[in-house]
Each structure stands twice: as C-alpha cells, then as structure tokens.
Design a protein around this motif. Structure first.
Motif, PDB file in Angstrom:
ATOM      1  N   PRO A  14       0.807  -1.218   0.000  1.00  0.00           N
ATOM      2  CA  PRO A  14       0.000   0.000   0.000  1.00  0.00           C
ATOM      3  C   PRO A  14       0.844   1.274   0.000  1.00  0.00           C
TER       4      PRO A  14
ATOM      5  N   ASN B 172      -6.404   2.850   0.119  1.00  0.00           N
ATOM      6  CA  ASN B 172      -6.034   1.458  -0.164  1.00  0.00           C
ATOM      7  C   ASN B 172      -7.052   0.783  -1.074  1.00  0.00           C
ATOM      8  N   ARG B 173      -8.313   1.080  -0.865  1.00  0.00           N
ATOM      9  CA  ARG B 173      -9.350   0.497  -1.728  1.00  0.00           C
ATOM     10  C   ARG B 173      -9.266   1.083  -3.135  1.00  0.00           C
TER      11      ARG B 173
ATOM     12  N   VAL C  72      -6.497  -4.880   3.565  1.00  0.00           N
ATOM     13  CA  VAL C  72      -5.102  -4.645   3.932  1.00  0.00           C
ATOM     14  C   VAL C  72      -5.020  -4.114   5.367  1.00  0.00           C
ATOM     15  N   CYS C  73      -5.856  -3.130   5.676  1.00  0.00           N
ATOM     16  CA  CYS C  73      -5.836  -2.543   7.023  1.00  0.00           C
ATOM     17  C   CYS C  73      -6.256  -3.553   8.077  1.00  0.00           C
TER      18      CYS C  73
ATOM     19  N   CYS D 280     -11.518  -2.567   4.232  1.00  0.00           N
ATOM     20  CA  CYS D 280     -10.137  -2.491   3.753  1.00  0.00           C
ATOM     21  C   CYS D 280      -9.394  -3.733   4.232  1.00  0.00           C
TER      22      CYS D 280
ATOM     23  N   THR E 270      -6.677   2.274  -4.703  1.00  0.00           N
ATOM     24  CA  THR E 270      -5.488   1.800  -5.423  1.00  0.00           C
ATOM     25  C   THR E 270      -5.480   0.290  -5.625  1.00  0.00           C
TER      26      THR E 270
ATOM     27  N   ALA F 221      -4.703  -1.881  -3.369  1.00  0.00           N
ATOM     28  CA  ALA F 221      -3.479  -2.335  -2.708  1.00  0.00           C
ATOM     29  C   ALA F 221      -3.560  -3.821  -2.369  1.00  0.00           C
TER      30      ALA F 221
ATOM     31  N   SER G 111      -6.730   6.311   4.962  1.00  0.00           N
ATOM     32  CA  SER G 111      -5.969   5.118   4.615  1.00  0.00           C
ATOM     33  C   SER G 111      -6.831   4.054   3.942  1.00  0.00           C
ATOM     34  N   THR G 112      -7.993   3.771   4.539  1.00  0.00           N
ATOM     35  CA  THR G 112      -8.828   2.701   3.980  1.00  0.00           C
ATOM     36  C   THR G 112      -9.348   3.077   2.596  1.00  0.00           C
TER      37      THR G 112
END
Length: 191
Positions: free
Chosen positions: A35, A166-167, A81-82, A79, A169, A171, A162-163
């Motif tokens: 990310p 990340n969504r 990743v998060c 998210c 892109t 990530a 951040s969330t």
C-alpha cells in the motif's frame, strides 16, 4: 480509473518527495508494504497519512483502544489490507484472540470499556460527528474524556483516509500479512 492503473512504486521509481518516507517506513517495518508503494504516487497523501498516524499513536488512548478504533474503521470500510495489518499488530501486542475475532466480525466486544470506544466511533461516523448527548455521555461514563472523544475523531479521519486510498489503489496484501487475511462476508479476499 481501474486500480491496476496505480504503480507499485519502489524508492527508486517513486516521486522524489515520497522516497524518504518510503525508506523510513521500510526501515521501521522491515519491509515496504505494497500500500505504501501505491500511495507514494501522491507524496502529499503518503506524508499526510504517516504524520496523522504518528499523531494518533501519540494520543492518550491506550494502544489497544487505538487499535479498536482502527479495526472498527477498517472493517466498516472493508479495507482488507488494514484489517490484516492491524490484526497482526494486535497479535504482536498479545491482545486476546476473542477481542481480535470480535473486531474482525464487527461484533460487540466483551470488554465494556473497549466496546464503548467501538460504539462511539461508529456513532461518530453514523452521525457525521453530530453525536447525540446520550451517546457522548455513554462514552464518558466508561472513563473516557472529551479529549479522548476528539482523539477518536483523529483516528477516524486518519484511517478513513488510509482505507479509502487502499481500496482506490487496489493495494494487494503483502506476503507477511497473508496469515491475517480478512474476508468481508460475501466478498473474496484480495491478495
């Protein structure tokens, strides 16, 4: 724009203003999260997120309380990743597995104080900050302060940024985080 339009930057390929931030992140974590490589396309966003997350880490909320806020936002905004990253962080903090499982499942927490901060974060989001007096009083009744209420807002803002990024892109989940992969009900895990 499709998420595949975002580049997985390295410190060599990233815009110059992102390179120092990427190197510092890689040094702190021992690897460069995917990310961060994608967020590096915007040095301002990357720098802003890192500064805000540092400020949130310095609040008077305990580390576990901060993670409750973060995972509440991460699961709400789906998210993956998060959720994986902060599940790993809670595990490293030796948080009780039932706490982690409940947060990942968006379920009430057994600990009344932690449940109060989780509910308060959701109330702030649901009301765009216009929390009813009763909701604020319920939060304060669990030993929190008005400063803590504003710190929750800082966490919400930081991890909403951040969330969403990340969504946007797309990530991917780093290999280090695959053991902590999370699947929102009815959706596939993106790895």
């Amino acid at each position: 724009m499709p998420s595949h339009a975002f580049t997985d930057h390295t410190p060599d390929s990233a815009p110059a203003a992102s390179r120092r931030l990427m190197e510092a992140t890689a040094q702190r974590l021992g690897y460069l999260p995917a990310p961060v490589g994608r967020l590096a396309a915007s040095p301002h966003l990357l720098d802003g997120f890192l500064k805000l997350s540092g400020l949130f880490e310095a609040t008077t909320l305990s580390p576990v309380e901060r993670e409750v806020v973060i995972l509440t936002i991460a699961t709400r905004n789906a998210c993956h990743v998060c959720v994986a990253m902060h599940t790993a962080k809670l595990q490293a903090m030796d948080a009780h597995p039932d706490l982690v499982a409940a947060l990942r499942a968006r379920e009430p927490l057994d600990d009344a104080r932690l449940e109060a901060i989780r509910v308060f974060a959701l109330d702030v989001l649901a009301t765009a900050g216009a929390v009813p007096d009763a909701a604020l009083e319920a939060f304060l009744a669990h030993g929190y302060t008005v400063q803590n209420a504003l710190e929750v807002v800082l966490g919400i803002g930081t991890y909403t940024m951040s969330t969403l990024a990340n969504r946007l892109t797309g990530a991917p989940l780093d290999e280090q985080l695959r053991p902590f992969a999370w699947e929102e009900e009815g959706q596939e895990v993106v790895v």
